[in-house]
Structures are given as C-alpha cells and as structure tokens.
Design a protein around this motif. Structure first.
Motif, PDB file in Angstrom:
ATOM      1  N   ASP A 161       0.828  -1.207   0.000  1.00 18.91           N
ATOM      2  CA  ASP A 161       0.000   0.000   0.000  1.00 18.91           C
ATOM      3  C   ASP A 161       0.863   1.257   0.000  1.00 18.91           C
ATOM      4  O   ASP A 161       2.092   1.185  -0.122  1.00 18.91           O
ATOM      5  N   ALA A 162       0.258   2.404   0.160  1.00 16.74           N
ATOM      6  CA  ALA A 162       0.985   3.672   0.098  1.00 16.74           C
ATOM      7  C   ALA A 162       1.975   3.832   1.241  1.00 16.74           C
ATOM      8  O   ALA A 162       2.882   4.666   1.165  1.00 16.74           O
ATOM      9  N   GLY A 163       1.828   3.036   2.287  1.00 12.75           N
ATOM     10  CA  GLY A 163       2.773   3.042   3.397  1.00 12.75           C
ATOM     11  C   GLY A 163       3.780   1.913   3.330  1.00 12.75           C
ATOM     12  O   GLY A 163       4.504   1.661   4.303  1.00 12.75           O
ATOM     13  N   LEU A 164       3.835   1.213   2.198  1.00 12.08           N
ATOM     14  CA  LEU A 164       4.770   0.113   1.903  1.00 12.08           C
ATOM     15  C   LEU A 164       4.470  -1.173   2.668  1.00 12.08           C
ATOM     16  O   LEU A 164       5.289  -2.092   2.679  1.00 12.08           O
ATOM     17  N   ILE A 165       3.303  -1.259   3.299  1.00 13.16           N
ATOM     18  CA  ILE A 165       2.897  -2.489   3.991  1.00 13.16           C
ATOM     19  C   ILE A 165       2.228  -3.429   2.987  1.00 13.16           C
ATOM     20  O   ILE A 165       1.374  -2.998   2.194  1.00 13.16           O
ATOM     21  N   ALA A 166       2.627  -4.693   2.997  1.00 12.93           N
ATOM     22  CA  ALA A 166       2.047  -5.667   2.076  1.00 12.93           C
ATOM     23  C   ALA A 166       0.544  -5.788   2.309  1.00 12.93           C
ATOM     24  O   ALA A 166       0.089  -5.886   3.456  1.00 12.93           O
ATOM     25  N   HIS A 167      -0.220  -5.752   1.227  1.00 12.17           N
ATOM     26  CA  HIS A 167      -1.678  -5.860   1.353  1.00 12.17           C
ATOM     27  C   HIS A 167      -2.077  -7.150   2.055  1.00 12.17           C
ATOM     28  O   HIS A 167      -3.036  -7.167   2.836  1.00 12.17           O
ATOM     29  N   SER A 168      -1.348  -8.226   1.783  1.00 10.51           N
ATOM     30  CA  SER A 168      -1.758  -9.539   2.293  1.00 10.51           C
ATOM     31  C   SER A 168      -1.103  -9.932   3.611  1.00 10.51           C
ATOM     32  O   SER A 168      -1.541 -10.885   4.250  1.00 10.51           O
ATOM     33  N   VAL A 169      -0.054  -9.215   4.016  1.00 14.35           N
ATOM     34  CA  VAL A 169       0.663  -9.544   5.261  1.00 14.35           C
ATOM     35  C   VAL A 169       0.978  -8.225   5.957  1.00 14.35           C
ATOM     36  O   VAL A 169       1.908  -7.521   5.581  1.00 14.35           O
ATOM     37  N   ARG A 170       0.217  -7.886   6.984  1.00  7.66           N
ATOM     38  CA  ARG A 170       0.250  -6.535   7.522  1.00  7.66           C
ATOM     39  C   ARG A 170       1.412  -6.258   8.473  1.00  7.66           C
ATOM     40  O   ARG A 170       1.572  -5.119   8.932  1.00  7.66           O
ATOM     41  N   ASN A 171       2.239  -7.261   8.765  1.00  6.52           N
ATOM     42  CA  ASN A 171       3.479  -6.980   9.518  1.00  6.52           C
ATOM     43  C   ASN A 171       4.713  -7.194   8.640  1.00  6.52           C
ATOM     44  O   ASN A 171       5.800  -7.461   9.121  1.00  6.52           O
ATOM     45  N   LEU A 172       4.515  -7.026   7.317  1.00  3.77           N
ATOM     46  CA  LEU A 172       5.610  -7.062   6.358  1.00  3.77           C
ATOM     47  C   LEU A 172       5.652  -5.729   5.629  1.00  3.77           C
ATOM     48  O   LEU A 172       4.678  -5.325   4.993  1.00  3.77           O
ATOM     49  N   CYS A 173       6.784  -5.052   5.724  1.00  2.00           N
ATOM     50  CA  CYS A 173       6.993  -3.781   5.028  1.00  2.00           C
ATOM     51  C   CYS A 173       8.069  -3.994   3.964  1.00  2.00           C
ATOM     52  O   CYS A 173       9.147  -4.522   4.262  1.00  2.00           O
ATOM     53  N   VAL A 174       7.772  -3.632   2.734  1.00  2.00           N
ATOM     54  CA  VAL A 174       8.727  -3.793   1.638  1.00  2.00           C
ATOM     55  C   VAL A 174       9.353  -2.420   1.355  1.00  2.00           C
ATOM     56  O   VAL A 174       8.632  -1.435   1.171  1.00  2.00           O
ATOM     57  N   VAL A 175      10.670  -2.358   1.354  1.00  2.00           N
ATOM     58  CA  VAL A 175      11.368  -1.088   1.174  1.00  2.00           C
ATOM     59  C   VAL A 175      12.338  -1.183  -0.002  1.00  2.00           C
ATOM     60  O   VAL A 175      12.683  -2.268  -0.458  1.00  2.00           O
ATOM     61  N   GLY A 176      12.769  -0.013  -0.462  1.00  2.00           N
ATOM     62  CA  GLY A 176      13.692   0.026  -1.593  1.00  2.00           C
ATOM     63  C   GLY A 176      12.977   0.286  -2.897  1.00  2.00           C
ATOM     64  O   GLY A 176      11.770   0.546  -2.960  1.00  2.00           O
ATOM     65  N   THR A 177      13.706   0.184  -3.997  1.00  2.00           N
ATOM     66  CA  THR A 177      13.184   0.567  -5.307  1.00  2.00           C
ATOM     67  C   THR A 177      12.241  -0.455  -5.929  1.00  2.00           C
ATOM     68  O   THR A 177      11.640  -0.181  -6.962  1.00  2.00           O
ATOM     69  N   SER A 178      12.101  -1.620  -5.306  1.00  2.00           N
ATOM     70  CA  SER A 178      11.154  -2.599  -5.842  1.00  2.00           C
ATOM     71  C   SER A 178       9.726  -2.098  -5.778  1.00  2.00           C
ATOM     72  O   SER A 178       8.868  -2.558  -6.533  1.00  2.00           O
ATOM     73  N   VAL A 179       9.416  -1.134  -4.905  1.00  2.00           N
ATOM     74  CA  VAL A 179       8.040  -0.666  -4.744  1.00  2.00           C
ATOM     75  C   VAL A 179       7.665   0.412  -5.754  1.00  2.00           C
ATOM     76  O   VAL A 179       6.510   0.824  -5.813  1.00  2.00           O
ATOM     77  N   PHE A 180       8.608   0.880  -6.585  1.00  2.00           N
ATOM     78  CA  PHE A 180       8.324   1.969  -7.518  1.00  2.00           C
ATOM     79  C   PHE A 180       7.328   1.516  -8.592  1.00  2.00           C
ATOM     80  O   PHE A 180       7.583   0.545  -9.306  1.00  2.00           O
ATOM     81  N   PRO A 181       6.203   2.215  -8.768  1.00  2.00           N
ATOM     82  CA  PRO A 181       5.260   1.868  -9.837  1.00  2.00           C
ATOM     83  C   PRO A 181       5.731   2.305 -11.224  1.00  2.00           C
ATOM     84  O   PRO A 181       5.253   1.793 -12.228  1.00  2.00           O
ATOM     85  N   THR A 182       6.620   3.314 -11.277  1.00  2.00           N
ATOM     86  CA  THR A 182       7.173   3.797 -12.540  1.00  2.00           C
ATOM     87  C   THR A 182       8.662   4.054 -12.342  1.00  2.00           C
ATOM     88  O   THR A 182       9.154   4.126 -11.220  1.00  2.00           O
ATOM     89  N   THR A 183       9.376   4.242 -13.447  1.00  2.00           N
ATOM     90  CA  THR A 183      10.810   4.495 -13.326  1.00  2.00           C
ATOM     91  C   THR A 183      11.093   5.871 -12.764  1.00  2.00           C
ATOM     92  O   THR A 183      12.136   6.090 -12.154  1.00  2.00           O
ATOM     93  N   ALA A 184      10.189   6.835 -12.983  1.00  2.00           N
ATOM     94  CA  ALA A 184      10.367   8.234 -12.614  1.00  2.00           C
ATOM     95  C   ALA A 184      11.534   8.835 -13.402  1.00  2.00           C
ATOM     96  O   ALA A 184      12.278   8.134 -14.088  1.00  2.00           O
ATOM     97  N   SER A 185      11.712  10.146 -13.296  1.00  2.00           N
ATOM     98  CA  SER A 185      12.706  10.835 -14.107  1.00  2.00           C
ATOM     99  C   SER A 185      14.062  10.910 -13.437  1.00  2.00           C
ATOM    100  O   SER A 185      15.059  11.218 -14.089  1.00  2.00           O
ATOM    101  N   ALA A 186      14.118  10.651 -12.123  1.00  2.00           N
ATOM    102  CA  ALA A 186      15.329  10.907 -11.352  1.00  2.00           C
ATOM    103  C   ALA A 186      15.991   9.621 -10.880  1.00  2.00           C
ATOM    104  O   ALA A 186      15.385   8.541 -10.906  1.00  2.00           O
ATOM    105  N   ASN A 187      17.220   9.742 -10.431  1.00  2.00           N
ATOM    106  CA  ASN A 187      17.862   8.638  -9.720  1.00  2.00           C
ATOM    107  C   ASN A 187      16.973   8.265  -8.535  1.00  2.00           C
ATOM    108  O   ASN A 187      16.492   9.141  -7.812  1.00  2.00           O
ATOM    109  N   PRO A 188      16.737   6.982  -8.286  1.00  2.00           N
ATOM    110  CA  PRO A 188      15.710   6.589  -7.314  1.00  2.00           C
ATOM    111  C   PRO A 188      16.151   6.587  -5.853  1.00  2.00           C
ATOM    112  O   PRO A 188      15.317   6.463  -4.954  1.00  2.00           O
TER     113      PRO A 188
END
Length: 484
Positions: free
Chosen positions: A440-467
């Motif tokens: 979700d928008a707070g990086l908590i997994a929708h299916s496992v609420r005590n799992l937070c995913v961090v880093g660039t894997s969560v990016f929905p788009t590449t964006a224009s800048a270094n991530p």
C-alpha cells in the motif's frame, strides 16, 4: 557493530524487527525505526560480507559477490543488472546523484494513459526529502525550488560548474542547474571534498555518502545485531501474519522469529523471496525495469569543457518541464565531466567536446520480471526497452541541439545505449489495492500486515530521477505511518 552468528540470530525468542538487506531502503527504515523505538531488538540479515572501504579500495571492487552470481537469465534475456551484495548494499557502489522525483512523475497514467499513477503525491515526500538531504550533506543549488517545490537550502553549496554549464545557465532558457549530489563540495571531518576523478563507485576521497562512512551510528546501535553471509530464502507466513524469516548460512538453514519484517533485498531478490513465501498481490515479481541510459556527445566550436568540480556537473529539465506525451517517453539531460568517449583528436581542441547522458523514462511491462523455477536463485527475464522509450530517445536527440543552442555546437553524436544504469526497479509495486499492487501507500504488504517492503522494488514507474533519495524518503515515511 555487533555481529552475531546464525545460531545466535535464530536462538532469540523473537526479534521486534528483522531487516532483510542493508541498502538504502533497509538502512533508512532502520534509522527512523531506532529513532522511535531505540530499545527494540533488531536483527539485520545481510547476504554478503562486510567489505570495509579499505578492502574495496585495495581490491578495486565493491563486493566479492558479482550481481550475476545471484540470479539467472531466462532464455534470450541477457540484460545485466547492477547492484552490490554486501553490508551497506548499493550505498557502496552508487554515484551519489540525488535529484528529487519531478512532481509530474507521480501521475504518469493520468498524463499519458500508460503505466501507473503513484498512490502518493509529490508533497507527501517533501519533508522526508528535506530531512535526508540535510543528513546526507547534499551539495546542490537552491534555485531548484522553482520546479521542485520545497527544495533548499542544501547543506552544502553546489559543485563547481564547467564552462559550458555556466554558459547554459547565463544564456539558456532557465532549465539548466547544478546537479544535486551526495558528494561533498566542502570537506568535513574524516571525509574530503569530491576530487572529480570519475571513480565514484570507489570514491578515493570518501566524499561520497555511504553507509560505512555516514551511517555507522545506525549500524553500531546497541539494539542492532547483524548476521552477515545470511541469505534469506523465504518468510514463514501463517494466517496472514509473518512469523519468522528463514535464512541460510554456511550451508545450514535457520529461522529468526519476529514481530515485524522490513524486506529490502533489492528489486530482484525481494520478489523472489516473496514468491517463495506465497505473498499475494498484483504483480509480485512483475514489472521489472529501469530507465534507459544513453550517451551522446556534443562537439563544441571554441569552448573547452572538463573544468567542472565533480563527475556530473549539471542536469537540464527542458523536456520534462515541457510535459509528458503519450507518443514518447520523458527524458532528462545530464552533463558529464568525465571522458565518456575520450578527448577530441583535433590538435588544440582536445577539450572542445561535451559528453551528455540521457535518462529516458520507460514504462514497466508486466512480462518483464522475476520468477522461481525451483532453483536456488531467481530467473530474470527482460525483453528489452519499450518502443515508448526508444521514441523518447529519438525525441531527446532531436531536441538536444535546440536545448543546448546557447553553446557553439559543431556536431552532435549518439554514442550508445548503456546495458544498465544500476536502477533496478518494480516487481513489488505500491498502489491502492491488492488488485493493482503488492504494497500500500505506506509500503505495507496488502496480504501480510506486519511485512513492510522497502527500496526501489516498490516503484510503480521508473520516474525521471535517480531513485535512491526517494527510496530513502519512502522508508522514513513508512516508519512514521507505521509507528506514528
């Protein structure tokens, strides 16, 4: 730092937090977490070794584990992916460029009908960017506030511009700026200023921000235990809750029980762990990608270059400020102060050339990603950059003479598309629901609420800048949303 054996890590009755990986996403999550809960027990599981800065300089590499040793290519898919396995992750190998995402980066689908919108806005990250820019001692220009609201003042003045940059700023259209960078323009205790040697992955002056020269307070916190050479294999999830993190060390299997897990292995290994753990959500392991990195060169008539104070002296926002198109991708120009294609051969005109790199946006494709075929490492497939990205490159090349017209241009040459830019993204994208994303928008997994995913894997788009800067900011924000 408190290093523990795998037996010690597994013997604890339960860790308050287990952090997987030790790159930007993981360490800034950990830093913020410890500010709020300094007495909690935290375990960091790092697959690689502790390669000190001295070891890296002496051996000429950031890690003794090559990226390609940690994944396999699918048939017909040989694109390289660059990252560092080891304590500190890619804080070791990065080139320390820290522009923010552009406000338009958050609404790509709204603007073009393609890709995805982010579930957050530019303003949601502003206070976190500001805080991290101060902590990293970013050297940058305060004038960026016109296009990136809430920017500045930076902790350090910008690096010295090259002569062509000065001409562009004086006579151009107002879109040319010194590049913000986490490389010191002024020395601080124990770290020198940038030496402009273009060896940023192994910064000889220690001017570059790394975990090993600027985050030791976090790594050495008394509440933190670190287990190196510990490869996480899967997560034990029962009834929608994560119970333990399983890892290998020395050929044996271990499990560390915990109340909360921050998964920040990287955009190739985090989804592989998630796949093996049965983590639900749209696109687990899918939408792998990065921006297209392209080299070009402008031949100058009577103006010398290569007199700037750092490897990348400036960036130009002309195309991104013009707005996205559904026909071609966005691009950002970077001015390089290093010899990308060597010096000119014309006598007396050796420095009359200007290397320009282009960051060309791409749209993440569902078919590009990471899969589990039962082997020890993930299988990575990438069918190539999209037609949309190639159209963006064509547009950027056509616009290049116009954008740089304040300079005396003799010729413009496209020198090549680089195989990777080291910005591995996607695969655990953030979004509003489990039907369109993994977290979700707070990086908590929708299916496992005590799992937070961090880093660039969560990016929905590449964006224009270094991530990197934004990955760190997302981690800070995730902790604030989680712990208040």
């Amino acid at each position: 730092m408190q290093f523990v054996s795998p037996e010690q890590a597994a013997a604890e009755t339960g860790w308050d937090l287990v952090v997987v990986g030790s790159g930007f996403g993981s360490l800034f999550f950990l830093k913020r977490y410890l500010e709020k809960r300094p007495d909690d027990r935290v375990l960091v599981l790092e697959r690689g070794h502790y390669n000190t800065e001295d070891w890296q300089f002496q051996n000429g590499v950031n890690s003794d584990i090559l990226p390609e040793q940690t994944f396999r290519h699918a048939a017909g898919s040989e694109k390289p992916w660059d990252f560092t396995i080891g304590l500190g992750g890619s804080t070791n190998c990065w080139w320390a460029l820290t522009p923010r995402m552009h406000p338009s980066d958050f609404k790509v689908r709204t603007a073009t009908g393609m890709g995805a919108d982010w579930p957050i806005e530019y303003d949601d990250l502003v206070p976190y960017w500001q805080e991290i820019e101060r902590f990293m001692l970013i050297a940058g220009p305060d004038e960026l506030d016109r296009f990136y609201p809430g920017t500045g003042p930076y902790a350090q003045p910008p690096h010295h511009l090259s002569t062509p940059d000065e001409i562009m700023i004086e006579k151009g259209d107002g879109y040319h700026f010194a590049m913000p960078a986490a490389k010191l323009s002024r020395a601080v205790e124990g770290r020198g200023r940038c030496c402009s040697s273009a060896s940023c992955n192994l910064c000889p002056a220690r001017a570059k921000f790394t975990a090993l020269n600027a985050m030791m307070e976090t790594l050495a916190h008394p509440s933190v235990a670190i287990a190196i050479e510990s490869k996480v294999t899967h997560l034990d999830v029962q009834n929608g809750a994560l119970r333990a993190v399983h890892f290998e060390n020395g050929g044996r299997d271990y499990a560390a029980s915990c109340d909360l897990c921050a998964l920040g292995a990287n955009a190739i290994h985090s989804p592989f762990i998630a796949l093996r753990s049965g983590i639900a959500g749209h696109g687990v392991g899918r939408y792998l990608g990065e921006k297209m990195l392209v080299d070009a060169e402008i031949m100058l008539d009577g103006v010398d270059h290569f007199d700037g104070g750092t490897d990348t002296t400036a960036f130009n926002l002309s195309i991104i400020e013009a707005g996205r198109s559904s026909d071609f991708a966005n691009s950002v120009y970077l001015v390089k102060n290093s010899f990308k294609s060597g010096l000119r051969l014309d006598k007396g005109r050796w420095r009359q050339c200007l290397p320009v790199q282009m960051y060309v946006e791409d749209i993440f494709d569902y078919e590009n990603g990471v899969s589990d075929d039962g082997g020890d490492e993930p299988v990575v497939r990438f069918k190539g950059f999209s037609d949309y990205a190639h159209a963006g490159l064509d547009h950027a090349m056509k616009r290049l003479p116009e954008v740089f017209s304040p300079l005396p241009i003799e010729d413009v040459r496209l020198t090549g598309i680089l195989p990777t830019m080291g910005h591995v993204q996607g695969t655990m994208r953030m979004g509003n629901t489990i039907e369109d994303s993994v977290v979700d928008a707070g990086l908590i997994a929708h299916s496992v609420r005590n799992l937070c995913v961090v880093g660039t894997s969560v990016f929905p788009t590449t964006a224009s800048a270094n991530p990197t800067l934004s990955a760190a900011a997302l981690s800070y924000r995730a902790v604030d949303l989680l712990l208040g």
